[in-house]
Design an enzyme around this catalytic site. Structure first.
Site, PDB file in Angstrom:
ATOM      1  N   GLU A  53       0.846  -1.185   0.000  1.00  0.00           N
ATOM      2  CA  GLU A  53       0.000   0.000   0.000  1.00  0.00           C
ATOM      3  C   GLU A  53       0.884   1.238   0.000  1.00  0.00           C
ATOM      4  OE1 GLU A  53      -2.981   0.188   2.982  1.00  0.00           O
ATOM      5  OE2 GLU A  53      -3.445  -1.953   2.841  1.00  0.00           O
ATOM      6  N   ASP A  64      -5.859   8.026  10.070  1.00  0.00           N
ATOM      7  CA  ASP A  64      -4.444   7.766  10.312  1.00  0.00           C
ATOM      8  C   ASP A  64      -4.035   8.288  11.677  1.00  0.00           C
ATOM      9  OD1 ASP A  64      -3.762   6.521   7.839  1.00  0.00           O
ATOM     10  OD2 ASP A  64      -3.979   8.475   6.878  1.00  0.00           O
TER      11      ASP A  64
END
Length: 270
Positions: A53, A64
């Site tokens: 990724e 995140d």
């Protein structure tokens, strides 16, 4: 020589047959600088990663945690642009024989233009897009455009996603399903939460698309816990933290540290 890149399903199945689970490390494009982040990609492909990724830095990420946010912020402060990522990945794609997924906010895709972004991603060597902030039913049209460009679609399911919505999301995924081990933000944890295995089994009962688990996966024992249950283990913050710890060192040293960590994660997975 041009690398022959398998689909996500093919690469994940091969990894499961070899070691019981597919490892999917995450790197933040442009961190600690673009050249170093690009150098890590082919090394990961040779270190046992079944897929990779690549996070496109965004100023306001949805889920995140602090480690990835800090990496994104540093990359953006250096002026990193979307086209630089595409151009950089395109230059090395022939050295990467596993599928790559671009993890990218829909805000970036929308501003760039969905069809234009998907076309450029495909040309650069990406095999799919993970769009974490694109929920159904809005996702249906966008996923159709992404798939029409030859890219796989990958959406997220969390522990709190109700069964009906899980089925709806699963139908829109053509690469793999990204299952969040927790509802919250990314980050390393001592233990994976209870219920991960049951949730993965429930999602797998809905679809033949691989189900991979991320958020909190950071230790070999986490990978072993998921082996035989999930199709893949996604490791993000822990990989970025290794890069952070070696960020002031030569590129070769940064790459070696990341490779050693990923190899350790996959050791004795069965």
């Amino acid at each position: 020589m041009t690398a022959t890149v398998p689909s996500f399903a093919e690469s994940i199945a091969a990894a499961r047959g070899e070691r019981g689970i597919a490892l999917m490390p995450f790197i933040a494009a442009g961190y600690p600088d673009l050249a170093t982040s690009l150098a890590i990609l082919p090394a990961l492909a040779g270190a046992g990663a079944a897929a990779i990724e690549v996070g496109f830095p965004f100023s306001d990420p949805v889920a995140d945690g602090p480690v990835i946010q800090a990496a994104f912020t540093e990359a953006l402060l250096k002026g990193l642009k979307v086209d630089q990522i595409f151009d950089g990945v395109a230059a090395i794609k022939d050295r990467i024989a596993v599928p790559m997924a671009a993890m990218v906010s829909y805000s970036i895709v929308y501003r760039y233009g969905v069809e234009r972004f998907a076309k450029r991603a495909k040309e650069a060597g990406f095999s799919g897009l993970i769009v974490p902030d694109l929920p159904p039913p809005e996702a249906q049209n966008v996923c159709g455009l992404i798939q029409a460009a030859g890219l796989a679609t990958i959406l997220l399911i969390s522990p709190s996603t109700p069964p009906g919505r899980r089925a709806e999301i699963a139908r829109l995924c053509s690469g793999f399903i990204y299952y969040l081990s927790i509802s919250g933000i990314t980050g390393e944890r001592d233990q994976l939460p209870a219920g991960v295995e049951d949730n993965v089994r429930q999602i797998k009962s809905l679809t033949g698309v691989p189900v991979c688990v991320g958020f909190g996966v950071s230790k070999p024992q986490h990978v072993r816990q998921l082996t035989g249950v999930a199709d893949g283990a996604i490791v993000g913050s822990a990989v970025v933290r290794r890069i952070q710890q070696h960020a002031g060192e030569p590129t070769d040293a940064v790459v070696a540290a990341v490779v050693a960590y990923v190899q350790e994660l996959g050791k004795d997975a069965r």
